[in-house]
Design an enzyme around this catalytic site. Sequence first.
Site, PDB file in Angstrom:
ATOM      1  N   GLU A  99       0.807  -1.134   0.009  1.00 19.02           N
ATOM      2  CA  GLU A  99       0.062  -0.111   0.152  1.00 19.02           C
ATOM      3  C   GLU A  99       0.866   0.982  -0.143  1.00 19.02           C
ATOM      4  OE1 GLU A  99      -2.480   1.318  -0.626  1.00 19.02           O
ATOM      5  OE2 GLU A  99      -4.115   1.330   0.823  1.00 19.02           O
ATOM      6  N   ASP A 100       0.321   2.483  -0.473  1.00 19.26           N
ATOM      7  CA  ASP A 100       1.055   3.564  -0.666  1.00 19.26           C
ATOM      8  C   ASP A 100       1.017   4.101   0.650  1.00 19.26           C
ATOM      9  OD1 ASP A 100      -1.510   4.242  -0.977  1.00 19.26           O
ATOM     10  OD2 ASP A 100      -1.557   5.143  -2.753  1.00 19.26           O
ATOM     11  N   ASP A 103      -4.014   5.692   6.117  1.00 17.45           N
ATOM     12  CA  ASP A 103      -4.428   6.909   6.445  1.00 17.45           C
ATOM     13  C   ASP A 103      -5.250   6.408   7.916  1.00 17.45           C
ATOM     14  OD1 ASP A 103      -5.259   9.572   6.861  1.00 17.45           O
ATOM     15  OD2 ASP A 103      -6.529   9.280   5.213  1.00 17.45           O
ATOM     16  N   PHE A 153      -1.762  16.276   3.426  1.00 17.87           N
ATOM     17  CA  PHE A 153      -1.717  15.419   2.091  1.00 17.87           C
ATOM     18  C   PHE A 153      -0.602  15.645   1.303  1.00 17.87           C
ATOM     19  CE2 PHE A 153      -3.655  14.422  -1.998  1.00 17.87           C
ATOM     20  CZ  PHE A 153      -4.545  13.620  -1.668  1.00 17.87           C
ATOM     21  N   ARG A 166       1.379  11.884  -9.590  1.00 17.29           N
ATOM     22  CA  ARG A 166       1.981  10.522  -9.277  1.00 17.29           C
ATOM     23  C   ARG A 166       3.417  10.106  -9.750  1.00 17.29           C
ATOM     24  NH1 ARG A 166      -2.403   7.253  -7.866  1.00 17.29           N
ATOM     25  NH2 ARG A 166      -4.227   7.519  -8.760  1.00 17.29           N
TER      26      ARG A 166
HETATM   27  P1  IMP Z   1      -7.501   4.926   4.589  1.00 18.12           P
HETATM   28  O1  IMP Z   1      -8.645   3.699   4.340  1.00 18.12           O
HETATM   29  O2  IMP Z   1      -8.295   6.100   5.198  1.00 18.12           O
HETATM   30  O3  IMP Z   1      -6.245   4.229   5.247  1.00 18.12           O
HETATM   31  O4  IMP Z   1      -7.002   5.401   3.088  1.00 18.12           O
HETATM   32  C1  IMP Z   1      -5.945   4.956   2.465  1.00 18.12           C
HETATM   33  C2  IMP Z   1      -6.010   5.638   1.105  1.00 18.12           C
HETATM   34  O5  IMP Z   1      -6.395   6.643   1.124  1.00 18.12           O
HETATM   35  C3  IMP Z   1      -4.663   5.260   0.258  1.00 18.12           C
HETATM   36  O6  IMP Z   1      -4.523   4.154  -0.196  1.00 18.12           O
HETATM   37  C4  IMP Z   1      -4.643   6.699  -0.655  1.00 18.12           C
HETATM   38  O7  IMP Z   1      -5.154   6.055  -1.848  1.00 18.12           O
HETATM   39  C5  IMP Z   1      -5.713   7.435   0.060  1.00 18.12           C
HETATM   40  N1  IMP Z   1      -4.878   8.662   0.716  1.00 18.12           N
HETATM   41  C6  IMP Z   1      -4.755   8.839   2.076  1.00 18.12           C
HETATM   42  N2  IMP Z   1      -4.004   9.901   2.409  1.00 18.12           N
HETATM   43  C7  IMP Z   1      -3.488  10.419   1.187  1.00 18.12           C
HETATM   44  C8  IMP Z   1      -2.687  11.390   0.712  1.00 18.12           C
HETATM   45  O8  IMP Z   1      -2.088  12.099   1.762  1.00 18.12           O
HETATM   46  N3  IMP Z   1      -2.276  11.472  -0.535  1.00 18.12           N
HETATM   47  C9  IMP Z   1      -2.955  10.764  -1.803  1.00 18.12           C
HETATM   48  N4  IMP Z   1      -3.833   9.678  -1.137  1.00 18.12           N
HETATM   49  C10 IMP Z   1      -3.764   9.337  -0.046  1.00 18.12           C
HETATM   50 MG    MG Z   2      -3.863   3.563  -2.011  1.00 20.40          MG
END
Ligand code: IMP
Ligand code: MG
Length: 190
Positions: A99-100, A103, A153, A166
């Site tokens: 995963e990138d 959050d 962000f 990207r």
């Molecule tokens: P989570 O379900 O809230 O953990 O969301 C994770 C997903 O939200 C990641 O896989 C990203 O696609 C997106 N995301 C969360 N924070 C960022 C950010 O700072 N930049 C870009 N995408 C983000």
């Molecule tokens: Mg993602």
Amino acid sequence: MPAAPRLKILIPHAAIRRRVRAIARRISLDFRGQPVHLIGILSGACIFLADLARELELEVSIDFMAVASYGRSGKSSGQVRLIQDLGSSIEGLNVIIVEDVLDTGLTLDYLRRTLLARRPKSLRSVVLLDKRSRRLAPEVHPDYAGFEIPDQFVVGYGLDWAGRFRHLRDVCVLLPASRAGRRARSATIP
Ligand code: IMP
Ligand code: MG
């Protein structure tokens, strides 16, 4: 015309490269001699996965999956849905979710539950970035993480804002557009 967004480097590409190598060494030691099956979460993890896979000293196979969370204004709402499923079965494989950014943790929580039901031999996760202060799913921990970052962000190294940025080599913070439009544009990274 609205002022263009401005970017500030948060993690330079040299630091990312060093960290990706260190994570790959750790994973290679943990799985010594066993094959691993990387599952990249599209689209944000594509660049991280490509770099990580090439640093692993293991037999590696790769698949991808796409998910989205419903919600207004780009915020995760807690409802994750599958957009694109894997190409093949993961039964009996050492699966590592790539995963990138972690959050709220809701996406990884959904992925873990979905993939565990398919009976892999083992299931781990690796995330490049961890916004730990934002966690809504406190039981969700990545097995391997690159950098803990503040609640800002970020874009670049696979991460996007409205489909942009990207391809940047560094992880950058997206700053609010300045009211001084002319000056802001000159500081913008294309
Ligand atoms: P989570 O379900 O809230 O953990 O969301 C994770 C997903 O939200 C990641 O896989 C990203 O696609 C997106 N995301 C969360 N924070 C960022 C950010 O700072 N930049 C870009 N995408 C983000
Ligand atoms: Mg993602």
